[in-house]
Design an enzyme around this catalytic site. Structure first.
Site, mmCIF file in Angstrom:
data_model
loop_
_atom_site.group_PDB
_atom_site.id
_atom_site.type_symbol
_atom_site.label_atom_id
_atom_site.label_comp_id
_atom_site.label_asym_id
_atom_site.label_seq_id
_atom_site.Cartn_x
_atom_site.Cartn_y
_atom_site.Cartn_z
ATOM 1 N N THR A 1 0.815 -1.208 0.000
ATOM 2 C CA THR A 1 0.000 0.000 0.000
ATOM 3 C C THR A 1 0.854 1.267 0.000
ATOM 4 O O THR A 1 2.003 1.243 0.455
ATOM 5 C CB THR A 1 -0.901 -0.006 1.256
ATOM 6 O OG1 THR A 1 -1.517 1.257 1.403
ATOM 7 C CG2 THR A 1 -0.112 -0.286 2.532
ATOM 8 N N ASP A 2 0.254 2.371 -0.436
ATOM 9 C CA ASP A 2 0.956 3.657 -0.374
ATOM 10 C C ASP A 2 1.112 4.153 1.070
ATOM 11 O O ASP A 2 1.915 5.043 1.350
ATOM 12 C CB ASP A 2 0.241 4.721 -1.226
ATOM 13 C CG ASP A 2 -1.211 4.966 -0.844
ATOM 14 O OD1 ASP A 2 -1.708 4.323 0.103
ATOM 15 O OD2 ASP A 2 -1.850 5.828 -1.485
ATOM 16 N N GLU A 3 0.329 3.554 2.002
ATOM 17 C CA GLU A 3 0.353 4.057 3.383
ATOM 18 C C GLU A 3 1.705 3.860 4.062
ATOM 19 O O GLU A 3 1.989 4.514 5.056
ATOM 20 C CB GLU A 3 -0.747 3.387 4.222
ATOM 21 C CG GLU A 3 -2.127 3.620 3.646
ATOM 22 C CD GLU A 3 -3.253 3.523 4.664
ATOM 23 O OE1 GLU A 3 -2.974 3.496 5.868
ATOM 24 O OE2 GLU A 3 -4.409 3.485 4.231
ATOM 25 N N TYR B 1 -1.678 -0.550 11.102
ATOM 26 C CA TYR B 1 -1.857 -1.208 9.785
ATOM 27 C C TYR B 1 -0.662 -0.935 8.887
ATOM 28 O O TYR B 1 -0.030 -1.862 8.362
ATOM 29 C CB TYR B 1 -3.154 -0.721 9.118
ATOM 30 C CG TYR B 1 -3.206 -1.028 7.624
ATOM 31 C CD1 TYR B 1 -3.241 -2.346 7.165
ATOM 32 C CD2 TYR B 1 -3.206 0.003 6.676
ATOM 33 C CE1 TYR B 1 -3.279 -2.634 5.792
ATOM 34 C CE2 TYR B 1 -3.240 -0.274 5.316
ATOM 35 C CZ TYR B 1 -3.267 -1.592 4.877
ATOM 36 O OH TYR B 1 -3.297 -1.863 3.523
ATOM 37 N N LYS C 1 2.232 -3.451 7.334
ATOM 38 C CA LYS C 1 2.477 -3.628 5.890
ATOM 39 C C LYS C 1 3.939 -3.286 5.570
ATOM 40 O O LYS C 1 4.581 -3.969 4.776
ATOM 41 C CB LYS C 1 1.525 -2.760 5.064
ATOM 42 C CG LYS C 1 0.072 -3.212 5.066
ATOM 43 C CD LYS C 1 -0.177 -4.580 4.450
ATOM 44 C CE LYS C 1 0.013 -4.610 2.953
ATOM 45 N NZ LYS C 1 -0.412 -5.923 2.384
#
Ligand code: NAD
Ligand code: DAU
Length: 379
Positions: free
Chosen positions: A136-138, A185, A189
């Site tokens: 993810t970009d997060e 989260y 990741k």
């Protein structure tokens, strides 16, 4: 290679179901094994249309169970893995970080180790193999809003409009951007991404990582913003906007993500990273107004009817202000670009949720989970 045995993890979830559908339909010569634990987010109704195809197998298992991963990977002679299984909701990670560490970190590690052990036993070893990790970009953290007033998110933007992409700020995430995760989260990741790269650097395993922006489209679990709000508008329930609704997200239609995954799985460079994004930034409140307008129009309500449902609530803890992906490397090197204009994607999405009320009701009533519990009780 024409006959391949591909393991797709998390295939009963939102993005995974689109990836499984694409691969099963597009590659009848491949055996596609969908491995999913069927947590609250996994729903086999997402795959009703392909469940009886001869090249499709479903296996219920937990990626954190190393022995199970060993058994499944060797018994299906897996040569390619597309790993999407994860706990994926930021809000849940704030309440229960341990589940996120268990699945996203330990689960990814178990899958890596099981693949490594099996591939090590083969005469050709890692040749023709790939462990492709979906991230993810997060993991990159948050960007500034250097144009905090923003530009009114234009509804008519083209999906690849760089001009719109820059509307909220001058910086965006590149493949080289330093990791700086803020939520449990995104921390989990980020950790899993590091493990994947470590298996390449340490053992020479052929791995690949992609980092994608927010996806939207059919089959998304209705605790995430877009399906939640469509369903709430339909039932005339409040729309909980976190903080002032000023956070910016970069939205990509889920089928475009699945197409990118297909391309990268087949043509991506081993050990590389690709960012995937739609060049489509929206301030939450502007996006919410578009959803309201679209749902009201499709339901035949007078324009603006549901704006009164907007309810500003306490902000998400550590709420990242802005995400914006630069996916030009993927465009340049592999020729991918988003196919849909946002206007068309959101229209299709709204209509899909309104037309599939039974799918939605099964989830909101919890019936789909009871069904699996009965079905798998003695396995
Ligand atoms: P989702 O929550 O809809 O689906 C996750 C799936 O994983 C579910 O089917 C669930 O049952 C399964 N799962 C969870 N824990 C498992 C376990 N221990 N063992 C086996 N299966 C398990 O998630 P999604 O939105 O489809 O996201 C899929 C992947 O893409 C995730 O890795 C996520 O981090 C990543 N991603 C999502 C987005 C997005 O906008 N949704 C954007 C970028 C990246
Ligand atoms: O950026 C990619 C990420 O996008 C993925 O890695 C995650 O798996 C996926 O869930 C998604 O994360 P977000 O936190 O951005 O998605 P969510 O739909 O939960 O929220 C989108 C934005 O809307 C975010 O700024 C929070 C806000 N929001 C969300 C909900 C559910 C609200 O204002 N109200 C809400 O009720």
């Amino acid at each position: 290679m024409s006959n391949r045995n591909i393991l797709i993890t998390g295939g009963a979830g939102f993005i995974g179901s689109h990836v499984v559908r694409l691969f099963v339909n597009k590659y009848p010569e491949y055996n596609i094994v969908n491995l999913d634990k069927l947590t609250y987010a996994g729903n086999l109704a997402n795959l009703k249309d392909i469940e009886n195809k001869p090249n499709y197998t479903f296996v219920r298992a937990d990626i954190a169970d190393l022995d199970e991963m060993r058994r499944i990977i060797s018994s299906h002679k897996i040569d390619g893995i597309i790993h999407l299984a994860a706990e994926s909701h930021v809000d849940r990670s704030i309440k229960d970080p341990f589940t996120f560490a268990r699945t996203n970190v330990m689960g990814t590690l178990a899958l890596l180790q099981a693949a490594k052990e099996y591939w090590d036993t083969l005469p050709e070893k890692y040749e023709g193999k790939l462990f492709y990790h979906i991230s993810t970009d997060e993991v990159y953290g948050a960007l500034e809003l250097t144009n905090p007033e923003g530009v009114e998110s234009p509804f008519t933007t083209t999906a690849s409009s760089a001009e719109h992409h820059l509307a909220f700020g001058t910086e965006f995430f590149l493949e080289t951007t330093k990791y700086n995760p803020h939520s449990p989260y995104s921390a989990s990741k980020a950790s899993s991404d590091h493990f994947v790269r470590a298996y390449h650097d340490t053992y020479g395993m052929p791995t690949l990582v992609t980092n994608c922006s927010n996806n939207y489209g059919p089959y998304q679990f209705p605790e995430k913003l877009i399906p939640l709000f469509i369903n709430n508008i339909r039932h005339h329930k409040p729309l909980p906007v976190y903080g002032k609704g000023e956070n910016v997200r970069d939205w990509l239609f889920v089928e475009d993500h699945a197409r990118a995954i297909d391309l990268i799985f087949h043509k991506g460079k081993i050990a590389d990273t690709y960012n995937i994004g739609g060049f489509n930034e929206w301030k939450n409140i502007d996006l919410i107004k578009v959803i309201i307008k679209t749902v009201d129009r499709v339901l035949g309500n007078p324009e603006g009817t549901s704006e009164e449902l907007i309810t500003y609530v306490t902000d998400r803890a550590g709420h990242d202000l802005r995400y914006a992906i630069d996916s030009r490397k993927l465009q340049r090197e592999l020729g991918w670009e988003p196919s849909l204009q946002f206007e068309e994607g959101i229209e299709r999405t709204v209509r899909w949720y309104l037309d599939n009320q039974e799918w939605m009701d099964n989830i909101t009533s919890g019936d789909y989970e009871k069904y699996y519990d009965d079905m798998y009780q003695n396995r």
